[in-house]
Design an enzyme around this catalytic site. Structure first.
Site, PDB file in Angstrom:
ATOM      1  N   ASP A   1       0.773  -0.990   0.140  1.00 38.81           N
ATOM      2  CA  ASP A   1       0.115   0.007  -0.087  1.00 38.81           C
ATOM      3  C   ASP A   1       0.836   1.208   0.036  1.00 38.81           C
ATOM      4  OD1 ASP A   1      -2.880   1.360   0.493  1.00 38.81           O
ATOM      5  OD2 ASP A   1      -1.551   2.070   2.091  1.00 38.81           O
TER       6      ASP A   1
ATOM      7  N   LYS B   1       1.508   4.301  -3.017  1.00 39.26           N
ATOM      8  CA  LYS B   1       1.293   5.769  -2.769  1.00 39.26           C
ATOM      9  C   LYS B   1       2.591   6.559  -3.247  1.00 39.26           C
ATOM     10  CE  LYS B   1      -2.054   4.949   1.332  1.00 39.26           C
ATOM     11  NZ  LYS B   1      -1.986   4.653   2.546  1.00 39.26           N
TER      12      LYS B   1
HETATM   13  N1  LIG Z   1      -9.719   2.603   5.042  1.00 40.39           N
HETATM   14  C1  LIG Z   1      -9.109   3.772   4.448  1.00 40.39           C
HETATM   15  O1  LIG Z   1      -8.417   4.316   5.457  1.00 40.39           O
HETATM   16  C2  LIG Z   1      -8.636   4.155   3.119  1.00 40.39           C
HETATM   17  C3  LIG Z   1      -7.983   5.302   2.849  1.00 40.39           C
HETATM   18  C4  LIG Z   1      -7.809   5.491   1.674  1.00 40.39           C
HETATM   19  C5  LIG Z   1      -8.161   4.694   0.685  1.00 40.39           C
HETATM   20  N2  LIG Z   1      -8.829   3.507   1.015  1.00 40.39           N
HETATM   21  C6  LIG Z   1      -9.494   2.683  -0.256  1.00 40.39           C
HETATM   22  O2  LIG Z   1     -10.793   2.592  -0.125  1.00 40.39           O
HETATM   23  C7  LIG Z   1     -10.921   1.433  -0.773  1.00 40.39           C
HETATM   24  C8  LIG Z   1     -12.348   0.747   0.037  1.00 40.39           C
HETATM   25  O3  LIG Z   1     -11.934   0.485   1.382  1.00 40.39           O
HETATM   26  P1  LIG Z   1     -12.892  -0.177   2.155  1.00 40.39           P
HETATM   27  O4  LIG Z   1     -12.069  -0.404   3.581  1.00 40.39           O
HETATM   28  O5  LIG Z   1     -14.528   0.487   1.997  1.00 40.39           O
HETATM   29  O6  LIG Z   1     -13.194  -1.552   1.470  1.00 40.39           O
HETATM   30  P2  LIG Z   1     -14.633  -2.724   1.815  1.00 40.39           P
HETATM   31  O7  LIG Z   1     -13.716  -4.058   1.566  1.00 40.39           O
HETATM   32  O8  LIG Z   1     -15.163  -2.449   3.190  1.00 40.39           O
HETATM   33  O9  LIG Z   1     -15.319  -2.153   0.686  1.00 40.39           O
HETATM   34  C9  LIG Z   1     -14.980  -2.580  -0.447  1.00 40.39           C
HETATM   35  C10 LIG Z   1     -16.356  -2.882  -1.504  1.00 40.39           C
HETATM   36  O10 LIG Z   1     -16.202  -2.988  -2.622  1.00 40.39           O
HETATM   37  C11 LIG Z   1     -17.222  -3.767  -3.514  1.00 40.39           C
HETATM   38  N3  LIG Z   1     -16.666  -4.220  -4.525  1.00 40.39           N
HETATM   39  C12 LIG Z   1     -15.284  -4.793  -4.590  1.00 40.39           C
HETATM   40  N4  LIG Z   1     -15.287  -5.222  -5.967  1.00 40.39           N
HETATM   41  C13 LIG Z   1     -16.160  -4.682  -6.545  1.00 40.39           C
HETATM   42  C14 LIG Z   1     -16.625  -4.665  -7.908  1.00 40.39           C
HETATM   43  N5  LIG Z   1     -16.123  -5.317  -8.838  1.00 40.39           N
HETATM   44  N6  LIG Z   1     -17.799  -4.236  -8.274  1.00 40.39           N
HETATM   45  C15 LIG Z   1     -18.731  -3.537  -7.340  1.00 40.39           C
HETATM   46  N7  LIG Z   1     -18.125  -3.597  -6.044  1.00 40.39           N
HETATM   47  C16 LIG Z   1     -17.103  -4.297  -5.683  1.00 40.39           C
HETATM   48  C17 LIG Z   1     -17.370  -4.523  -2.189  1.00 40.39           C
HETATM   49  O11 LIG Z   1     -18.603  -5.693  -2.483  1.00 40.39           O
HETATM   50  C18 LIG Z   1     -17.355  -3.855  -1.040  1.00 40.39           C
HETATM   51  O12 LIG Z   1     -18.668  -3.263  -0.933  1.00 40.39           O
HETATM   52  C19 LIG Z   1      -9.732   0.622  -1.090  1.00 40.39           C
HETATM   53  O13 LIG Z   1      -9.460   1.030  -2.443  1.00 40.39           O
HETATM   54  C20 LIG Z   1      -9.075   1.202  -0.088  1.00 40.39           C
HETATM   55  O14 LIG Z   1      -7.552   1.370  -0.587  1.00 40.39           O
HETATM   56  C21 LIG Z   1      -9.146   3.285   2.006  1.00 40.39           C
HETATM   57  N1  LIG Z   2      -4.658   1.109   4.603  1.00 41.17           N
HETATM   58  C1  LIG Z   2      -4.417   2.643   4.314  1.00 41.17           C
HETATM   59  C2  LIG Z   2      -5.590   3.231   4.322  1.00 41.17           C
HETATM   60  C3  LIG Z   2      -5.246   4.794   3.614  1.00 41.17           C
HETATM   61  O1  LIG Z   2      -4.808   4.851   2.335  1.00 41.17           O
HETATM   62  C4  LIG Z   2      -3.359   3.026   5.335  1.00 41.17           C
HETATM   63  O2  LIG Z   2      -3.231   2.198   6.431  1.00 41.17           O
HETATM   64  O3  LIG Z   2      -2.611   3.917   5.082  1.00 41.17           O
END
Ligand SMILES: NC(=O)c1ccc[n+]([C@@H]2O[C@H](COP(=O)([O-])OP(=O)(O)OC[C@H]3O[C@@H](n4cnc5c(N)ncnc54)[C@H](O)[C@@H]3O)[C@@H](O)[C@H]2O)c1
Ligand SMILES: N[C@@H](CCO)C(=O)O
Ligand code: NA
Length: 815
Positions: free
Chosen positions: A678, A682
């Site tokens: 990850d 970035k």
């Molecule tokens: N958690 C953080 O702090 C953070 C910060 C920045 C970016 N992100 C990014 O956010 C994104 C989502 O993270 P999350 O924690 O919500 O994940 P999550 O696993 O909780 O949710 C992912 C969702 O995507 C859906 N999904 C997956 N493949 C799909 C497809 N092909 N079509 C339609 N829906 C699909 C799943 O059904 C689920 O609802 C990730 O890419 C992550 O890198 C997260």
């Molecule tokens: N999993 C990521 C979320 C933010 O992109 C982190 O821990 O920094």
């Protein structure tokens, strides 16, 4: 005195007739109006069909029966039994006459325009008889008048021309001796010198009202209909169309010429000549004050009055050297078309005189084509002209308003709204009066175009973003909650409306053309009977063809990324927190950016680095303003930051990892955080944004986990291995504590090279003090040389990430 005209829908049902009577009641005590009535809604069409059926030896008796029933039901409902007979008899006599006429058409298999007009006249007569009888119950001195006897015309059946002087005299005389009565008069019908029934053409009842208004010098001509007056656009296309309080005659004509069906333009001429205001009112909404069409409208702050459109249009293009410098060429073309009754809707001519493009109704296109072939036979054969072709499937969109004349930039606004939304303009015409700019575009773009143009011109009123969201996990869910709670604030303070039009996860998808209610999106998605399919979701999104459309990727999946390019190229913006797209091949990353530029849409991914912290934006601003990045140093894993900030005393390493996952800091698969992937993504994205065309393999990544953890086959196994390696992690912790240092996983970009390393730093290091899931990034640039520009704060978590996605969406709306 006033003329009140009620259209078909206002006399079409028990409810509307009751409302009509109420409207008349509310005026009691003032001077009697003259009431002009149309046929009940649908009857004129039914009569036309009956006439055609009779001619073609088809059965029309069912329709005739239905017509009788519709009138009788109303009479039986709205009149007491004792009062019913006379009017039932009257209507029956009419319908018997009508049946005889239809029978003759049937026998002769011939339907002349004269007979057709006679047949049509029964619609207005039946309705007016019926309503005047109902009125007799509530008003004294009610009078039914057959309008055909009072409006005299030539014998151009179907579209008769009025003999104004004779007509006005007849109406004045009639009114003079019936002033004290409440007159109900049939609209639409008239008669020629021989007393044969003629009709006034489309919109004829409005015309009747205007003729009466002009003859009697009315104070006002009120047109009662079923909508709130003239709107800024067709409300079936633009949900946010709103009613106009005032229009000039010219504006009303331009608007209705191109489609607004509320009033038919020629009907305004008698009123226009005598400066009598026309007021459009709503029988079903008495609170609506009306749209006033009049002279001397007050200055308006609206940039344009409205957008009108014609759905189906065909275009012909005549070009060739034979036209250059030939005086009278276009004169010959257009007078020939007019002579042959082909109505030309719009004309544009290139200044080189090489070509003339003009638009006609699709039903006229082949006729126009063959007329041209005949008229210009010699020129065509001599190749001085190209053989013209008909182009179908087109529409016209026109913006209308007198303010345009005085305001520069109107056409710029129109064309940039169209361009931004990927609408290709086929031809352009501006009325020389500058009241109107018309464009021809593809029919499939019309709805999107009208909405986009409406938004562009009334943006200070309210703009709608249509968003389609993938992913209902941590981030997706939180985003919906934030959108829901901010909705009102956005509307009040940013004049922005965000409508979620579609949602999909891996299980199901749901799209709603009216927007999904965010208070119950989960239930709606649950109940939706569409299995998730990414290609279908995207196809449906594109098919909705909405303006200001945004695709939001809240997944961690590579699948949506494959569609980004196609989506951007469909003039739909993309907002993504998914890092996979930008951290795969450089070529793909560059293609996304290029597509967004080419198609005039946005590709925003602030949350790819540092969640909601303004990192991508800051770097972009530095670059755009000509700064150059010398070095970036950063902690960009919220998860690892949290782990090192809290890995103290008794707690074990695998426990703290679990805690980070439970708090929503980790990737859906926490291995992606701890194995550095990850972080690596970035750094790669930052390096690319800083101008370096790096690939993943160019990055030097120091691994912070023992090999058995790296080899874990799934998440459970991973936790088990972390636990097995407790001693290793405890060792790191103890060593750091002994040296009064802290563990930090730090990324560095310098001289175009990226390295990510595990370090132990003491308190002299700027990254020493961090807490929670903090990220920190320092940019050393040409301008920030001695002291770097630093951004620091929580860099993971659902709330801050969703807020970053939200901000990206809003920033699209602000453009
Ligand atoms: N958690 C953080 O702090 C953070 C910060 C920045 C970016 N992100 C990014 O956010 C994104 C989502 O993270 P999350 O924690 O919500 O994940 P999550 O696993 O909780 O949710 C992912 C969702 O995507 C859906 N999904 C997956 N493949 C799909 C497809 N092909 N079509 C339609 N829906 C699909 C799943 O059904 C689920 O609802 C990730 O890419 C992550 O890198 C997260
Ligand atoms: N999993 C990521 C979320 C933010 O992109 C982190 O821990 O920094
Ligand atoms: Na960010």
């Amino acid at each position: 005195m006033n003329i009140l005209k009620f259209g078909g829908t206002s006399v079409g049902s028990i409810e509307s007739i009751t409302a009509l009577m109420e409207i008349l009641k509310s005026r009691e005590g003032t001077e009697n109006p003259v009431v002009v009535l149309s046929a009940m809604s649908g009857i004129t069409n039914a009569l036309l069909e009956m006439a055609e059926s009779a001619k073609n030896l088809k059965d029309y008796s069912e329709s005739l029966k239905l017509m009788e029933e519709r009138h009788f039901t109303i009479i039986r409902t709205l009149l007491p039994a004792a009062a019913q007979n006379p009017v039932l008899t009257r209507i029956r006599i009419y319908l018997n006459e009508l049946e005889d006429i239809l029978q003759s058409v049937y026998n002769l298999r011939e339907l002349s325009p004269q007979t057709r007009d006679l047949i049509l006249s029964y619609g207005e007569r039946c309705a007016t008889e019926m309503i005047s009888h109902i009125a007799k119950q509530q008003f004294k001195d009610v009078l039914y008048a057959d309008g055909s006897e009072l409006i005299k015309t030539d014998s151009n059946f179907g579209q008769a021309k009025v003999n104004v002087n004779l007509t006005e005299m007849l109406i004045r005389t009639f009114y003079g001796s019936n002033k004290d009565k409440l007159i109900f008069v049939t609209g639409f019908i008239s008669s020629n010198d021989e007393g044969r029934v003629t009709t006034l053409g489309r919109g004829g009842s409005d015309y009747t009202a205007a003729i009466w208004g002009s003859a009697l010098d009315a104070d006002e001509i009120q047109i009662w209909t079923d909508v709130d007056g003239m709107l800024t656009a067709d409300p079936r296309i633009v949900k946010k169309a709103f009613s106009l309080p005032e229009l000039s005659y010219t504006e009303a004509m331009e608007l209705s010429y191109f489609g607004a069906k509320v009033i038919y333009p020629p009907t305004m001429i008698p009123a226009f000549l005598k400066k009598i205001p026309i007021v459009i009112k709503n029988t079903f909404n008495l609170d609506f004050p009306g749209t006033y069409i009049k002279h001397g409208v007050s200055p308006s702050n609206l940039p344009i009055k409205g957008i009108s459109s014609i759905d189906g249009i065909s275009v012909l293009n005549l070009s060739g050297s034979g036209m250059v410098g030939k005086a009278g060429f276009s004169g010959r073309l257009f007078s020939m078309l007019s002579r042959e009754q082909v109505n030309v809707v719009l004309i544009t001519q290139s200044s080189s005189e090489h070509s003339i493009t003009f638009a006609v109704k699709p039903s006229d296109s082949l006729k126009a084509l063959s007329l041209i072939n005949k008229e210009f036979d010699l020129e065509l054969q001599a190749k001085k002209l190209e053989y013209p072709e008909v182009e179908n499937g087109l529409s016209i969109l026109a913006i209308v308003g007198e303010n345009m004349k005085r305001t520069p930039g109107m056409s710029g606004k129109l064309f940039s709204a169209l361009g931004r939304n990927g609408v290709n303009v086929r031809a352009i015409a501006q009325g020389s009066s500058e009241y109107n700019i018309s464009v021809i575009l593809s029919k499939s773009d019309l709805s999107k175009a009208v909405n986009a143009v409406h938004d562009a011109f009334y943006s200070d009123l309210k703009k709608t973003l249509h968003i389609f969201c993938l992913g209902t996990g941590n981030i997706g869910k939180t985003l919906f909650a934030q959108l829901q709670s901010q909705m009102q604030f956005l509307a009040d303070h940013n004049d922005l409306q965000v409508k979620v039009m579609g949602i999909s996860n891996t299980r199901k998808m749901h799209l709603d053309p009216n927007g999904i209610d965010l208070t119950q999106w989960e239930e709606e998605l649950d109940m939706a009977n569409m299995k998730a399919s990414l290609p279908d979701f995207i196809k449906k999104m594109k098919a909705m063809n909405l303006p200001n459309c945004v695709f939001v990727d809240n997944t961690a999946s590579p699948n949506p990324v494959e569609y980004y390019l196609d989506i951007l190229e469909s003039s739909i913006s993309v907002v993504t927190c998914n890092k996979i797209g930008n951290s795969a091949d450089y070529e793909q990353y560059a293609a996304f950016k290029q597509a967004a530029r080419t198609y005039g849409v946005d590709f925003f991914y602030e949350t790819n680095v540092g969640a909601g912290l303004p990192i991508i934006r800051t770097l972009r601003d530095l670059m755009l303003s000509g700064d150059k990045v010398a070095r970036i140093e950063a902690i960009l894993s919220g998860t690892i930051s949290y782990i090192f900030n809290n890995y103290k005393e008794e707690i074990l390493f695998h426990e703290i990892v679990k805690e980070a996952q439970d708090k929503g800091y980790t990737e859906p698969d926490p291995r992606d955080d701890l194995n550095g992937k990850d972080f690596m993504r970035k750094m790669l994205i930052l390096a690319r944004d800083a101008g370096y065309a790096l690939e993943e393999k160019d990055i030097e990544l120091q691994n912070m986990l023992p090999p058995s953890c790296m080899a874990a086959v799934d998440v459970d196994d991973f936790y088990a291995e972390l636990k097995n390696n407790t001693d290793y992690f405890e060792g790191l912790k103890k060593q750091a504590a002994a040296e009064h240092k802290v563990l930090r996983y730090i990324g560095k970009l310098e001289d175009g090279k990226v390295a990510i390393t595990l370090q132990m730093v003491d308190e002299s290091h700027p990254f020493f003090t961090l807490s929670g899931s903090d990220n920190i990034i320092s940019f050393t640039t040409n301008r920030y040389k001695d002291r770097p520009l630093v951004v620091k704060g929580p860099g993971a978590g659902a709330e801050v990430t969703a807020a970053g996605v939200f901000a990206d969406i809003i920033n699209i709306g602000k453009r």
